[in-house]
Design a protein around this motif. Structure first.
Motif, PDB file in Angstrom:
ATOM      1  N   ALA A 365      34.005  73.553  24.064  1.00 37.62           N
ATOM      2  CA  ALA A 365      33.007  72.459  24.111  1.00 37.62           C
ATOM      3  C   ALA A 365      32.036  72.674  23.164  1.00 37.62           C
ATOM      4  O   ALA A 365      31.409  71.746  22.518  1.00 37.62           O
ATOM      5  CB  ALA A 365      32.448  72.766  25.306  1.00 37.62           C
ATOM      6  N   ILE A 366      31.649  73.645  22.659  1.00 37.31           N
ATOM      7  CA  ILE A 366      30.509  74.219  21.787  1.00 37.31           C
ATOM      8  C   ILE A 366      31.079  73.720  20.366  1.00 37.31           C
ATOM      9  O   ILE A 366      30.327  73.542  19.333  1.00 37.31           O
ATOM     10  CB  ILE A 366      30.129  75.535  21.676  1.00 37.31           C
ATOM     11  N   GLN A 368      31.794  72.037  17.391  1.00 39.22           N
ATOM     12  CA  GLN A 368      31.403  70.752  16.630  1.00 39.22           C
ATOM     13  C   GLN A 368      31.732  70.734  15.004  1.00 39.22           C
ATOM     14  O   GLN A 368      31.640  71.740  14.528  1.00 39.22           O
ATOM     15  CB  GLN A 368      30.232  70.180  16.969  1.00 39.22           C
ATOM     16  N   LYS A 373      24.839  69.954  15.589  1.00 36.93           N
ATOM     17  CA  LYS A 373      25.265  69.349  16.642  1.00 36.93           C
ATOM     18  C   LYS A 373      25.486  70.410  17.778  1.00 36.93           C
ATOM     19  O   LYS A 373      25.275  70.463  18.854  1.00 36.93           O
ATOM     20  CB  LYS A 373      26.112  68.454  16.495  1.00 36.93           C
ATOM     21  N   ALA A 374      26.376  71.374  17.090  1.00 35.56           N
ATOM     22  CA  ALA A 374      26.839  72.462  17.964  1.00 35.56           C
ATOM     23  C   ALA A 374      25.483  73.395  18.527  1.00 35.56           C
ATOM     24  O   ALA A 374      25.541  73.884  19.885  1.00 35.56           O
ATOM     25  CB  ALA A 374      27.782  73.505  17.159  1.00 35.56           C
ATOM     26  N   LYS A 377      24.340  71.360  21.741  1.00 36.11           N
ATOM     27  CA  LYS A 377      25.469  71.590  22.816  1.00 36.11           C
ATOM     28  C   LYS A 377      25.538  72.867  23.509  1.00 36.11           C
ATOM     29  O   LYS A 377      25.372  73.051  24.568  1.00 36.11           O
ATOM     30  CB  LYS A 377      26.970  71.417  22.167  1.00 36.11           C
ATOM     31  N   ASP A 380      22.443  73.203  25.651  1.00 33.28           N
ATOM     32  CA  ASP A 380      22.706  72.293  26.922  1.00 33.28           C
ATOM     33  C   ASP A 380      23.611  73.017  27.976  1.00 33.28           C
ATOM     34  O   ASP A 380      23.852  73.051  28.997  1.00 33.28           O
ATOM     35  CB  ASP A 380      23.232  70.815  26.571  1.00 33.28           C
ATOM     36  N   ARG A 381      24.798  73.664  27.169  1.00 33.16           N
ATOM     37  CA  ARG A 381      25.924  74.532  27.921  1.00 33.16           C
ATOM     38  C   ARG A 381      25.337  75.523  28.659  1.00 33.16           C
ATOM     39  O   ARG A 381      25.488  75.720  29.965  1.00 33.16           O
ATOM     40  CB  ARG A 381      26.880  74.855  26.891  1.00 33.16           C
ATOM     41  N   TYR A 422      24.618  65.489  28.503  1.00 38.11           N
ATOM     42  CA  TYR A 422      25.698  66.656  28.524  1.00 38.11           C
ATOM     43  C   TYR A 422      25.004  67.890  29.427  1.00 38.11           C
ATOM     44  O   TYR A 422      25.743  68.148  29.971  1.00 38.11           O
ATOM     45  CB  TYR A 422      25.719  67.107  27.189  1.00 38.11           C
ATOM     46  N   THR A 423      23.762  67.817  29.410  1.00 32.01           N
ATOM     47  CA  THR A 423      23.312  69.050  30.260  1.00 32.01           C
ATOM     48  C   THR A 423      23.676  68.712  31.824  1.00 32.01           C
ATOM     49  O   THR A 423      24.167  69.648  32.524  1.00 32.01           O
ATOM     50  CB  THR A 423      21.708  69.177  30.419  1.00 32.01           C
ATOM     51  N   CYS A 458      29.365  81.395  24.459  1.00 31.55           N
ATOM     52  CA  CYS A 458      28.262  80.725  23.420  1.00 31.55           C
ATOM     53  C   CYS A 458      27.978  81.912  22.455  1.00 31.55           C
ATOM     54  O   CYS A 458      27.734  81.555  21.215  1.00 31.55           O
ATOM     55  CB  CYS A 458      27.070  80.625  24.326  1.00 31.55           C
TER      56      CYS A 458
END
Length: 633
Positions: A365-366, A368, A373-374, A377, A380-381, A422-423, A458
């Motif tokens: 998901a992260i 990118q 951008k990553a 993300k 937000d993840r 996304y969050t 993460c």
């Protein structure tokens, strides 16, 4: 909330749920996630038109689905096969479905691999899974054919009508500086850029399937785009009746109320009335684009148009040689993502980590193309997982009945059809993931485990992104801007040659126009991540410059086909190049010319020559960009 949104989301939810249940009933519960990923891929890919070549693309998507299923099966056998199979499959998915000037489409396929990897089947069950995957591949193209049939034509009609409406209103407001005029200009720009991008994608993917009739719409879009740029440059236009008549004939053609001859007739009237009217500012600046439109609409060979549209060696090299190197953001993203996920899958399998798939999903998901951008993300993840786990802990600690717990998944799944941020999506994903394993589970333990595994994912992603060929949007944007400026210089160098030739310039400038147009699209797309006003301004000025060059090339082409007095024009070019002319000098030069067409060419030549170069913009605090183009002096 919008009533239409509620209705459409409800329909999508029930159709999706029904399809997944039907799929599970036919292919067994062990393949329910195959149905989920297949449905996701069908819906996700609807934003891209693959319907122009249905047979080729049907075969491709069926083979792709089967390959993903086979790769996932091999990866599930042991950790050592997992690292090889995962790397090869993920690299192909990330690389193939990441685009340089539009949103990537790798998500449904990367998730499909992970779903099947952590929901494995036996060798005996494999044929049924393959059959389900074949159905998924067929379903992708079936809905493409049903929903996207004639999509390019329909999109052309819709966006051209919107652009024509905006442009006509701008013409009505042309002598004002109202905010409405600026808003109309932006609306037309967005519609036309989106349409031209759709054509670019279609041509690159399906060259032989783009018909001459469709290419007429592309020519009209390019003409309207040039006109829209000119409308944004000045508020001194007068006598717009002839242009309005031409635009009306274009609108009738777009709406299938007249044929192409009607536009050509209006162009002929426009040319005969306005070429001699040198003092009419509007028709002076628009005439070159009208001439180019006429030339394009008279062309009847689709292959020739397509070859000219994409003949730049830079364009070809960028998509092949340059993309297959560690200097390419697309290549490094695919390599980094594949390496990261393959190592993660290997370690989870080697140590048999329970629910270790949550780490893998987080990495996927992260991951990118750009770290800019990553980072967003990743934040937000973490926030979404924390909130989702907290809600899960509270609700499922209160609700003890297992049937009620599972029933709670329905409203969560329904809510996901509405969410775009996304969050909030991660909150729902967390609730769904934890709720689906809540039966007989230790609620506090799995909630904390989810948080820990997402945090681990993460942290690994942060480290990997900074160690494995880190890519930042601003750096690649800076590089593209430098290339764009260098291309501007090449264009101006063509003009500044001591003995400029009409034929030589017209022949050599077209690939440079294509190169710079593509670079500016790449810069503009990257700026959706950067959100830099300075980069927006750079693109705006680039569009003006390239538009002037397109006009000049069009005028030279027309002159070359209709005039024998090339030597006189080339003499005037050299005179302008070798002398620093004042405004009075320019007026005297123009007054001495009897041919209004030559006046028009020289006026455009001087416009390009006099572009300023002294403006500096900043992408961020560390990056300076020198504006274009260099002068001829």
């Amino acid at each position: 909330m919008d009533k239409k949104k509620i209705i459409s989301s409800t329909i999508v939810f029930f159709i999706t749920t029904s399809i997944v249940l039907l799929f599970s009933g036919i292919f067994g519960g062990e393949n329910v996630l195959v149905g989920v990923q297949g449905t996701a891929a069908v819906l996700f890919l609807l934003t891209i038109d693959f319907s122009l070549n249905p047979v080729k693309n049907t075969i491709y998507f069926v083979l792709l689905e089967l390959t993903i299923g086979l790769a996932a099966y091999i990866a599930s056998l042991n950790p050592y096969l997992a690292i090889i199979s995962t790397f090869l499959m993920m690299f192909y998915i990330f690389y193939t479905f990441t685009y340089n000037t539009k949103k990537p489409a790798f998500l449904p396929f990367s998730l499909a691999f992970i779903y099947m990897l952590y929901d494995p089947v036996t060798a005996q069950q494999l044929p049924k899974r393959f059959l389900g995957l074949i159905v998924c591949g067929l379903a992708i193209m079936l809905l493409q054919i049903l929903a996207n049939k004639d999509r390019l034509k329909k999109e052309s009609v819709s966006k051209l009508n919107n652009a024509l409406e905006s442009i006509n209103k701008q013409i009505e407001l042309v002598n004002t500086n109202s905010t409405e005029r600026l808003s109309l200009n932006k609306d037309a720009e967005v519609n036309l850029n989106q349409l031209i991008e759709s054509f670019t994608f279609a041509i690159n993917q399906n060259k032989s399937k783009v018909s001459i009739d469709l290419l007429k719409y592309l020519s009209i879009a390019q003409f309207l785009d040039s006109l829209n740029i000119e409308l944004n440059k000045t508020n001194k236009f007068t006598n717009t009746e002839d242009l309005s008549a031409l635009l009306n004939s274009i609108k009738l053609y777009v709406n299938n109320e007249s044929n192409i001859d009607s536009i050509l007739d209006n162009i002929s009237v426009y040319e005969s009335k306005n070429l001699e009217n040198y003092n009419n500012n509007l028709n002076l600046v628009v005439y070159p684009y009208v001439a180019k439109l006429k030339r394009d609409l008279q062309q009847t060979n689709a292959d020739k148009i397509i070859n000219e549209y994409s003949r730049s060696k830079f364009f070809e090299n960028f998509n092949l040689k340059n993309d297959l190197s560690f200097k390419s953001a697309k290549f490094t993203f695919a390599f980094r993502g594949a390496l990261l996920l393959s190592i993660g899958v290997f370690l989870v399998a080697l140590f048999n980590i329970e629910n270790g798939k949550w780490i893998i999903f987080t990495l996927a998901a992260i991951n990118q193309p750009y770290l800019d951008k990553a980072n967003i993300k990743l934040r937000d993840r973490m926030v979404g997982t924390l909130v989702g786990a907290a809600i899960f802990f509270v609700v499922y600690s209160i609700v003890k009945d297992d049937s009620v717990r599972m029933a709670l998944l329905l409203p969560v799944g329904y809510a996901m059809t509405y969410i775009t941020k996304y969050t909030y999506s991660v909150i729902c994903i967390t609730l769904f993931a934890l709720g689906s394993i809540s039966v007989g589970a230790n609620i506090p333990f799995i909630a904390i485990q989810r948080l820990i595994f997402v945090l681990i994912g993460c942290v690994i992603a942060i480290i990997a992104d900074r160690l494995i060929f880190p890519t930042y949007a601003y750096k690649y944007t800076q590089s593209a801007i430098n290339k764009s400026i260098a291309t501007n210089k090449e264009i101006v160098d063509l003009l500044s040659k001591k003995d400029i030739s009409v034929e030589t310039f017209a022949k050599n400038v077209q690939p440079l126009i294509i190169r710079n147009t593509w670079l500016n699209k790449y810069i503009a797309y990257n700026n959706t991540t950067l959100n830099s006003k300075d980069v927006d301004e750079f693109i705006c000025n680039q569009n003006i410059f390239i538009n002037d060059v397109i006009a000049f090339e069009s005028l030279l082409y027309t002159h070359d086909k209709n005039s024998i007095d090339k030597a006189s024009l080339e003499k005037d070019f050299n005179y302008i190049i070798n002398n620093n002319l004042s405004n009075d000098d320019v007026v005297r030069l123009m007054d001495a010319k009897d041919c209004h067409f030559n006046k028009l060419i020289l006026n455009n030549f001087i416009n390009i020559k006099n572009k300023k170069t002294d403006k500096i913009i900043k992408i961020n605090c560390n990056v300076n960009v020198i504006f274009f183009p260099p002068t001829l002096n």
